[in-house]
Design a protein around this motif. Structure first.
Motif, PDB file in Angstrom:
ATOM      1  N   GLN A 131     -29.466   3.433 -15.338  1.00 11.79           N
ATOM      2  CA  GLN A 131     -29.835   2.034 -15.320  1.00 11.79           C
ATOM      3  C   GLN A 131     -28.508   1.113 -15.893  1.00 11.79           C
ATOM      4  O   GLN A 131     -28.405   0.113 -15.762  1.00 11.79           O
ATOM      5  N   LEU A 132     -28.069   1.843 -17.130  1.00 10.67           N
ATOM      6  CA  LEU A 132     -26.645   1.223 -17.699  1.00 10.67           C
ATOM      7  C   LEU A 132     -25.681   0.852 -16.527  1.00 10.67           C
ATOM      8  O   LEU A 132     -25.176  -0.155 -16.636  1.00 10.67           O
ATOM      9  N   TYR A 133     -25.253   1.900 -15.786  1.00 11.30           N
ATOM     10  CA  TYR A 133     -24.280   1.627 -14.811  1.00 11.30           C
ATOM     11  C   TYR A 133     -24.471   0.515 -13.675  1.00 11.30           C
ATOM     12  O   TYR A 133     -23.984  -0.436 -13.504  1.00 11.30           O
ATOM     13  N   LYS A 134     -25.949   0.653 -13.302  1.00 10.40           N
ATOM     14  CA  LYS A 134     -26.329  -0.507 -12.255  1.00 10.40           C
ATOM     15  C   LYS A 134     -26.389  -1.629 -12.952  1.00 10.40           C
ATOM     16  O   LYS A 134     -26.008  -2.780 -12.225  1.00 10.40           O
ATOM     17  N   LEU A 135     -26.763  -1.998 -14.435  1.00  8.85           N
ATOM     18  CA  LEU A 135     -26.909  -3.105 -15.007  1.00  8.85           C
ATOM     19  C   LEU A 135     -25.715  -3.709 -15.098  1.00  8.85           C
ATOM     20  O   LEU A 135     -25.311  -4.993 -14.866  1.00  8.85           O
ATOM     21  N   VAL A 136     -24.421  -2.901 -15.666  1.00 11.84           N
ATOM     22  CA  VAL A 136     -23.181  -3.477 -15.844  1.00 11.84           C
ATOM     23  C   VAL A 136     -22.566  -3.986 -14.353  1.00 11.84           C
ATOM     24  O   VAL A 136     -21.915  -5.076 -14.252  1.00 11.84           O
ATOM     25  N   TYR A 137     -22.661  -3.034 -13.528  1.00  7.43           N
ATOM     26  CA  TYR A 137     -22.292  -3.390 -12.153  1.00  7.43           C
ATOM     27  C   TYR A 137     -22.920  -4.703 -11.653  1.00  7.43           C
ATOM     28  O   TYR A 137     -22.221  -5.690 -11.012  1.00  7.43           O
ATOM     29  N   LYS A 138     -24.187  -4.730 -11.614  1.00  8.85           N
ATOM     30  CA  LYS A 138     -24.892  -6.037 -11.273  1.00  8.85           C
ATOM     31  C   LYS A 138     -24.280  -7.637 -11.977  1.00  8.85           C
ATOM     32  O   LYS A 138     -23.956  -8.360 -11.356  1.00  8.85           O
ATOM     33  N   ILE A 139     -24.070  -7.292 -13.306  1.00 13.36           N
ATOM     34  CA  ILE A 139     -23.454  -8.492 -14.196  1.00 13.36           C
ATOM     35  C   ILE A 139     -22.040  -8.605 -13.566  1.00 13.36           C
ATOM     36  O   ILE A 139     -21.873  -9.918 -13.402  1.00 13.36           O
ATOM     37  N   VAL A 140     -21.315  -7.875 -13.522  1.00 14.58           N
ATOM     38  CA  VAL A 140     -20.054  -7.846 -13.111  1.00 14.58           C
ATOM     39  C   VAL A 140     -19.870  -8.668 -11.683  1.00 14.58           C
ATOM     40  O   VAL A 140     -19.120  -9.466 -11.438  1.00 14.58           O
ATOM     41  N   GLU A 141     -20.579  -8.029 -10.646  1.00 14.16           N
ATOM     42  CA  GLU A 141     -20.887  -8.753  -9.502  1.00 14.16           C
ATOM     43  C   GLU A 141     -21.167  -9.796  -9.191  1.00 14.16           C
ATOM     44  O   GLU A 141     -20.431 -11.029  -8.632  1.00 14.16           O
ATOM     45  N   GLU A 142     -22.122 -10.512 -10.154  1.00 14.80           N
ATOM     46  CA  GLU A 142     -22.617 -11.662 -10.062  1.00 14.80           C
ATOM     47  C   GLU A 142     -21.567 -12.585 -10.913  1.00 14.80           C
ATOM     48  O   GLU A 142     -21.262 -13.748 -10.430  1.00 14.80           O
ATOM     49  N   GLY A 143     -20.846 -12.041 -11.724  1.00 18.16           N
ATOM     50  CA  GLY A 143     -19.787 -12.708 -12.354  1.00 18.16           C
ATOM     51  C   GLY A 143     -18.399 -13.015 -11.512  1.00 18.16           C
ATOM     52  O   GLY A 143     -18.000 -14.241 -11.473  1.00 18.16           O
ATOM     53  N   ALA A 146     -19.723 -15.731  -8.988  1.00 17.43           N
ATOM     54  CA  ALA A 146     -19.836 -16.915  -9.497  1.00 17.43           C
ATOM     55  C   ALA A 146     -18.335 -17.530 -10.205  1.00 17.43           C
ATOM     56  O   ALA A 146     -18.290 -18.687 -10.668  1.00 17.43           O
ATOM     57  N   GLY A 147     -17.255 -16.617  -9.870  1.00 14.01           N
ATOM     58  CA  GLY A 147     -15.923 -17.296 -10.224  1.00 14.01           C
ATOM     59  C   GLY A 147     -15.678 -17.152 -11.806  1.00 14.01           C
ATOM     60  O   GLY A 147     -14.723 -17.771 -12.385  1.00 14.01           O
ATOM     61  N   GLU A 148     -16.373 -16.277 -12.440  1.00  9.79           N
ATOM     62  CA  GLU A 148     -15.970 -16.121 -14.075  1.00  9.79           C
ATOM     63  C   GLU A 148     -15.129 -14.824 -14.265  1.00  9.79           C
ATOM     64  O   GLU A 148     -14.983 -14.946 -15.475  1.00  9.79           O
ATOM     65  N   ILE A 149     -15.218 -13.975 -13.096  1.00  8.81           N
ATOM     66  CA  ILE A 149     -14.613 -12.711 -13.549  1.00  8.81           C
ATOM     67  C   ILE A 149     -13.645 -12.516 -12.423  1.00  8.81           C
ATOM     68  O   ILE A 149     -13.890 -12.945 -11.393  1.00  8.81           O
ATOM     69  N   LYS A 150     -12.309 -12.188 -12.909  1.00 13.96           N
ATOM     70  CA  LYS A 150     -11.339 -11.923 -11.931  1.00 13.96           C
ATOM     71  C   LYS A 150     -11.706 -10.693 -10.841  1.00 13.96           C
ATOM     72  O   LYS A 150     -12.448  -9.792 -11.214  1.00 13.96           O
ATOM     73  N   GLU A 151     -11.367 -11.027  -9.535  1.00 16.63           N
ATOM     74  CA  GLU A 151     -11.580 -10.215  -8.599  1.00 16.63           C
ATOM     75  C   GLU A 151     -10.727  -9.087  -8.014  1.00 16.63           C
ATOM     76  O   GLU A 151     -10.706  -8.597  -7.070  1.00 16.63           O
ATOM     77  N   ASP A 152      -9.680  -8.855  -8.849  1.00 15.54           N
ATOM     78  CA  ASP A 152      -8.302  -7.814  -8.675  1.00 15.54           C
ATOM     79  C   ASP A 152      -9.025  -6.572  -8.696  1.00 15.54           C
ATOM     80  O   ASP A 152      -8.230  -5.572  -8.090  1.00 15.54           O
ATOM     81  N   ARG A 153     -10.115  -6.427  -9.468  1.00 12.15           N
ATOM     82  CA  ARG A 153     -10.522  -5.186  -9.442  1.00 12.15           C
ATOM     83  C   ARG A 153     -12.104  -5.204  -8.755  1.00 12.15           C
ATOM     84  O   ARG A 153     -12.737  -6.190  -9.142  1.00 12.15           O
ATOM     85  N   SER A 154     -12.569  -3.994  -8.251  1.00  7.55           N
ATOM     86  CA  SER A 154     -13.982  -3.863  -7.587  1.00  7.55           C
ATOM     87  C   SER A 154     -15.174  -4.052  -8.824  1.00  7.55           C
ATOM     88  O   SER A 154     -14.733  -3.577  -9.956  1.00  7.55           O
ATOM     89  N   PRO A 155     -16.122  -4.408  -8.633  1.00  8.11           N
ATOM     90  CA  PRO A 155     -17.185  -4.246  -9.531  1.00  8.11           C
ATOM     91  C   PRO A 155     -17.414  -3.007  -9.891  1.00  8.11           C
ATOM     92  O   PRO A 155     -17.687  -2.456 -11.281  1.00  8.11           O
ATOM     93  N   GLY A 156     -16.970  -1.780  -9.412  1.00  7.55           N
ATOM     94  CA  GLY A 156     -17.347  -0.429  -9.493  1.00  7.55           C
ATOM     95  C   GLY A 156     -16.060  -0.152 -10.677  1.00  7.55           C
ATOM     96  O   GLY A 156     -16.559   0.750 -11.523  1.00  7.55           O
ATOM     97  N   GLU A 157     -14.837  -0.705 -10.388  1.00  9.19           N
ATOM     98  CA  GLU A 157     -13.988  -0.307 -11.336  1.00  9.19           C
ATOM     99  C   GLU A 157     -14.008  -0.912 -12.800  1.00  9.19           C
ATOM    100  O   GLU A 157     -13.938  -0.330 -13.692  1.00  9.19           O
ATOM    101  N   LEU A 158     -14.713  -2.169 -12.510  1.00 11.50           N
ATOM    102  CA  LEU A 158     -14.820  -2.808 -13.793  1.00 11.50           C
ATOM    103  C   LEU A 158     -15.981  -2.193 -14.382  1.00 11.50           C
ATOM    104  O   LEU A 158     -15.816  -2.129 -15.767  1.00 11.50           O
ATOM    105  N   THR A 159     -16.802  -1.841 -13.926  1.00  9.25           N
ATOM    106  CA  THR A 159     -18.090  -1.004 -14.612  1.00  9.25           C
ATOM    107  C   THR A 159     -17.657   0.119 -15.378  1.00  9.25           C
ATOM    108  O   THR A 159     -17.991   0.416 -16.379  1.00  9.25           O
ATOM    109  N   MET A 160     -16.892   1.061 -14.539  1.00  8.90           N
ATOM    110  CA  MET A 160     -16.137   2.029 -15.379  1.00  8.90           C
ATOM    111  C   MET A 160     -15.353   1.723 -16.509  1.00  8.90           C
ATOM    112  O   MET A 160     -15.794   2.426 -17.432  1.00  8.90           O
ATOM    113  N   VAL A 161     -14.742   0.684 -16.506  1.00  8.22           N
ATOM    114  CA  VAL A 161     -13.654   0.166 -17.623  1.00  8.22           C
ATOM    115  C   VAL A 161     -14.780  -0.122 -18.694  1.00  8.22           C
ATOM    116  O   VAL A 161     -14.422   0.248 -20.041  1.00  8.22           O
ATOM    117  N   ILE A 162     -15.962  -1.049 -18.484  1.00  5.15           N
ATOM    118  CA  ILE A 162     -16.738  -1.431 -19.626  1.00  5.15           C
ATOM    119  C   ILE A 162     -17.631  -0.369 -20.184  1.00  5.15           C
ATOM    120  O   ILE A 162     -17.450  -0.414 -21.443  1.00  5.15           O
TER     121      ILE A 162
END
Length: 200
Positions: A131-143, A146-162
């Protein structure tokens, strides 16, 4: 859905008694110094009952972390829809640190992480279906949408960083005295979020 039978209720009660007893013993004596015999004696259950519910004492930790994953699922429902994605991530990290500090505590969490490094154990903590990974991934993808989070990295990469940021904070909690887990978690994730947030 029909109610549970008396036998099922008794089984649930036995499992909870074993779980609570084992976690208390692990916290008191350390994982390696507690035996299944000791858990069953202290919980007033049989060895057979233990193995009906758990394959090993390590499975006790997995059961506890499944409860924590339920916390993440419930957490998602509490997030205001209008909150920015980076605000949701920040709030998730703070909530996680409070929950783990108050629910598991420092000593027991140390035992959990050390035990997770034992070869041939479950890959539960690295399972991207948690659930933790899926939740972070979902928030990043939605961000990103919505133009709130940079798109130079994939949601999967950013999920791992977070999530590495989260684990790193929990690791440092074990290393340093007088370490405020919640405050340090907030500071650490803020630095990460400043790097991925889009300029508006």
């Amino acid at each position: 859905m029909p109610g549970l039978t008396q036998r099922q209720l008794k089984a649930q009660e036995t499992k909870k008694r074993i779980l609570d007893t084992a976690l208390a013993l692990f916290g008191e004596k350390g994982f390696d110094h507690v035996t299944v015999d000791e858990i069953t004696a202290k919980s007033e259950t049989s060895k057979g009952a233990f193995y009906v519910h758990f394959n090993s004492k390590y499975d006790i930790f997995l059961e506890k972390f499944k409860e924590i994953d339920e916390f993440y699922a419930d957490f998602m429902e509490t997030l205001p829809k209008e909150m920015k994605s980076y605000g949701k991530i920040s709030l998730l990290v703070k909530s996680q640190m409070v929950y783990l500090r108050d629910s598991l505590g420092k000593d027991l969490l140390r035992t959990v992480y050390v035990s997770a490094l034992i070869p041939n154990k479950s890959d539960y903590f690295s399972n991207m279906e948690r659930q933790l990974y899926k939740l972070v991934y979902k928030i990043v993808e939605e961000g990103q949408i919505a133009g709130e989070i940079k798109e130079d990295r994939s949601p999967g990469e950013l999920t791992m960083v977070i999530t590495r940021c989260m684990r790193g904070t929990l690791y440092d909690w074990q290393l340093f005295d007088h370490f405020d887990l919640v405050l340090e978690g907030e500071k650490f994730i803020q630095a990460i979020l400043e790097g991925i947030q889009k300029e508006i």
